[in-house]
Design a protein around this motif. Structure first.
Motif, PDB file in Angstrom:
ATOM      1  N   ALA A 155       0.834  -1.203   0.000  1.00  0.00           N
ATOM      2  CA  ALA A 155       0.000   0.000   0.000  1.00  0.00           C
ATOM      3  C   ALA A 155       0.869   1.254   0.000  1.00  0.00           C
ATOM      4  O   ALA A 155       0.563   2.232  -0.678  1.00  0.00           O
ATOM      5  CB  ALA A 155      -0.935  -0.001   1.209  1.00  0.00           C
ATOM      6  N   ILE A 156       1.949   1.211   0.761  1.00  0.00           N
ATOM      7  CA  ILE A 156       2.879   2.343   0.776  1.00  0.00           C
ATOM      8  C   ILE A 156       3.436   2.575  -0.631  1.00  0.00           C
ATOM      9  O   ILE A 156       3.519   3.705  -1.099  1.00  0.00           O
ATOM     10  CB  ILE A 156       4.027   2.087   1.772  1.00  0.00           C
ATOM     11  N   GLY A 157       3.789   1.488  -1.295  1.00  0.00           N
ATOM     12  CA  GLY A 157       4.304   1.619  -2.661  1.00  0.00           C
ATOM     13  C   GLY A 157       3.266   2.171  -3.618  1.00  0.00           C
ATOM     14  O   GLY A 157       3.590   2.951  -4.512  1.00  0.00           O
ATOM     15  N   LEU A 158       2.012   1.794  -3.421  1.00  0.00           N
ATOM     16  CA  LEU A 158       0.946   2.253  -4.308  1.00  0.00           C
ATOM     17  C   LEU A 158       0.518   3.681  -4.007  1.00  0.00           C
ATOM     18  O   LEU A 158      -0.178   4.301  -4.811  1.00  0.00           O
ATOM     19  CB  LEU A 158      -0.268   1.312  -4.183  1.00  0.00           C
ATOM     20  N   CYS A 159       0.904   4.185  -2.849  1.00  0.00           N
ATOM     21  CA  CYS A 159       0.568   5.562  -2.467  1.00  0.00           C
ATOM     22  C   CYS A 159       1.223   6.573  -3.396  1.00  0.00           C
ATOM     23  O   CYS A 159       0.734   7.695  -3.521  1.00  0.00           O
ATOM     24  CB  CYS A 159       1.080   5.874  -1.060  1.00  0.00           C
ATOM     25  N   GLY A 160       2.353   6.200  -3.945  1.00  0.00           N
ATOM     26  CA  GLY A 160       3.102   7.143  -4.749  1.00  0.00           C
ATOM     27  C   GLY A 160       3.954   8.088  -3.935  1.00  0.00           C
ATOM     28  O   GLY A 160       4.484   9.077  -4.455  1.00  0.00           O
ATOM     29  N   ILE A 161       4.079   7.784  -2.650  1.00  0.00           N
ATOM     30  CA  ILE A 161       4.891   8.639  -1.788  1.00  0.00           C
ATOM     31  C   ILE A 161       6.342   8.174  -1.856  1.00  0.00           C
ATOM     32  O   ILE A 161       6.618   6.976  -1.855  1.00  0.00           O
ATOM     33  CB  ILE A 161       4.353   8.557  -0.346  1.00  0.00           C
ATOM     34  N   GLU A 162       7.264   9.125  -1.874  1.00  0.00           N
ATOM     35  CA  GLU A 162       8.672   8.767  -1.965  1.00  0.00           C
ATOM     36  C   GLU A 162       9.144   8.209  -0.624  1.00  0.00           C
ATOM     37  O   GLU A 162       9.023   8.860   0.416  1.00  0.00           O
ATOM     38  CB  GLU A 162       9.511   9.989  -2.340  1.00  0.00           C
ATOM     39  N   VAL A 163       9.657   7.007  -0.671  1.00  0.00           N
ATOM     40  CA  VAL A 163      10.085   6.308   0.538  1.00  0.00           C
ATOM     41  C   VAL A 163      11.539   5.885   0.367  1.00  0.00           C
ATOM     42  O   VAL A 163      11.918   5.341  -0.660  1.00  0.00           O
ATOM     43  CB  VAL A 163       9.197   5.070   0.790  1.00  0.00           C
ATOM     44  N   SER A 164      12.350   6.169   1.383  1.00  0.00           N
ATOM     45  CA  SER A 164      13.747   5.728   1.361  1.00  0.00           C
ATOM     46  C   SER A 164      13.892   4.324   1.923  1.00  0.00           C
ATOM     47  O   SER A 164      14.615   3.497   1.382  1.00  0.00           O
ATOM     48  CB  SER A 164      14.621   6.682   2.167  1.00  0.00           C
ATOM     49  N   GLU A 165      13.214   4.085   3.026  1.00  0.00           N
ATOM     50  CA  GLU A 165      13.393   2.806   3.707  1.00  0.00           C
ATOM     51  C   GLU A 165      12.128   2.433   4.455  1.00  0.00           C
ATOM     52  O   GLU A 165      11.450   3.294   5.032  1.00  0.00           O
ATOM     53  CB  GLU A 165      14.561   2.918   4.703  1.00  0.00           C
ATOM     54  N   VAL A 166      11.796   1.150   4.423  1.00  0.00           N
ATOM     55  CA  VAL A 166      10.700   0.613   5.223  1.00  0.00           C
ATOM     56  C   VAL A 166      11.258  -0.538   6.053  1.00  0.00           C
ATOM     57  O   VAL A 166      11.798  -1.495   5.498  1.00  0.00           O
ATOM     58  CB  VAL A 166       9.526   0.110   4.362  1.00  0.00           C
ATOM     59  N   GLN A 167      11.149  -0.430   7.351  1.00  0.00           N
ATOM     60  CA  GLN A 167      11.549  -1.531   8.227  1.00  0.00           C
ATOM     61  C   GLN A 167      10.299  -2.107   8.876  1.00  0.00           C
ATOM     62  O   GLN A 167       9.239  -1.478   8.891  1.00  0.00           O
ATOM     63  CB  GLN A 167      12.538  -1.044   9.296  1.00  0.00           C
ATOM     64  N   GLU A 168      10.450  -3.316   9.404  1.00  0.00           N
ATOM     65  CA  GLU A 168       9.313  -4.012   9.998  1.00  0.00           C
ATOM     66  C   GLU A 168       9.622  -4.454  11.420  1.00  0.00           C
ATOM     67  O   GLU A 168      10.782  -4.717  11.759  1.00  0.00           O
ATOM     68  CB  GLU A 168       8.957  -5.250   9.163  1.00  0.00           C
ATOM     69  N   ALA A 169       8.569  -4.541  12.209  1.00  0.00           N
ATOM     70  CA  ALA A 169       8.682  -5.085  13.562  1.00  0.00           C
ATOM     71  C   ALA A 169       7.440  -5.929  13.826  1.00  0.00           C
ATOM     72  O   ALA A 169       6.351  -5.605  13.338  1.00  0.00           O
ATOM     73  CB  ALA A 169       8.799  -3.975  14.598  1.00  0.00           C
ATOM     74  N   GLY A 170       7.614  -6.997  14.593  1.00  0.00           N
ATOM     75  CA  GLY A 170       6.510  -7.919  14.834  1.00  0.00           C
ATOM     76  C   GLY A 170       5.672  -7.603  16.066  1.00  0.00           C
ATOM     77  O   GLY A 170       4.653  -8.242  16.296  1.00  0.00           O
TER      78      GLY A 170
END
Lengths: 131, 118
Positions: A21-36
């Motif tokens: 969804a973040i990718g489809l937003c069209g917003i410029e993103v440098s990094e996406v990290q995840e946590a459980g």
């Protein structure tokens, strides 16, 4: 420069859906990290400066409510916006989260446009058009 | 408070599975006759009443749900590996929809963590 985002959810499937969804937003993103869970999120937050946190509520070890509360009490983390991405919940719970420090709440299932609009509102970002 | 009806649950399931997993499902007159292992996910809810929601499906269907949710082709190792997680999350979303529809958004309510058994 793009945004650094932290996605917090105990479901690996949901974390990937949020990333998409973040990718489809069209917003410029440098990094996406995840946590459980919230505890892992705090570890990531101690090691890296994020522009925004997207967090679920119902998680083991530390849930999203406690994560929001801990971030609000920490001077180093209090300014980082937290957007709750969670299953529909009672209005009382939503109000508590917003009063505690969350900036917005998006109910699952959500469309990328909803995420884009919330991020634009919070961060002043612009996204792509609705295609 | 009335009991949740099969129609209500079917409507909830249909809506969530369509919006979350992009699967169009219609209620069936008779339960399916499944062959092979059946995956059962369960999640507890607590409000003015408490209970457990269960979602049962076959592993191939779970893998298809996972593929749709992940945006990968069915039959890929990733879809197979995430099948249980996908059904767990699907039930999590169904649970949220259920408690707000059945109890209303003004009544305090809570969901547990989903679990699966095969």
């Amino acid at each position: 420069m793009g945004l650094d985002l932290l996605v917090v959810d105990d479901s690996p499937v949901t974390r990937k859906m949020v990333r998409r969804a973040i990718g489809l937003c069209g917003i410029e993103v440098s990094e996406v990290q995840e946590a459980g869970n919230g505890a892992e999120a705090l570890e990531k937050l101690a090691a890296h400066r994020f522009d925004l946190v997207l967090a679920d509520i119902n998680m083991p070890v530390m849930n999203g409510v406690e994560l929001v509360e801990r971030m609000a009490r920490d001077p180093d983390l209090a300014s980082i916006p937290v957007v709750i991405v969670a299953t529909p919940m009672s209005q009382q719970r939503v109000d508590h989260l917003l009063d505690t420090g969350a900036r917005a709440y998006i109910a699952k299932p959500f469309r990328p446009e909803a995420l884009r609009d919330v991020l634009a509102q919070i961060l002043g970002t612009t996204g792509g058009s609705d295609d | 408070m009335t009991e949740p009806t099969p129609e209500m649950l079917a409507d909830l399931l249909g809506g969530v599975i369509q919006d979350t997993a992009f699967v169009f499902a219609d209620p069936a007159e008779e339960p399916a006759s499944w062959e092979g292992p059946v995956l059962v996910a369960r999640i507890a809810f607590e409000s003015t009443r408490s209970g457990t929601l269960r979602l049962a499906t076959t592993m191939p269907a779970a893998a298809e749900i996972a593929a749709n949710m992940l945006g990968v082709d069915p039959g890929t190792p990733e879809a197979d590996d995430q099948a249980r997680a996908a059904v767990s999350e699907l039930l999590n979303v169904i649970g949220g929809a259920f408690i707000t529809r059945y109890f209303g958004s003004e009544v305090p309510s809570q969901l547990g963590l989903p679990a699966t058994d095969l």
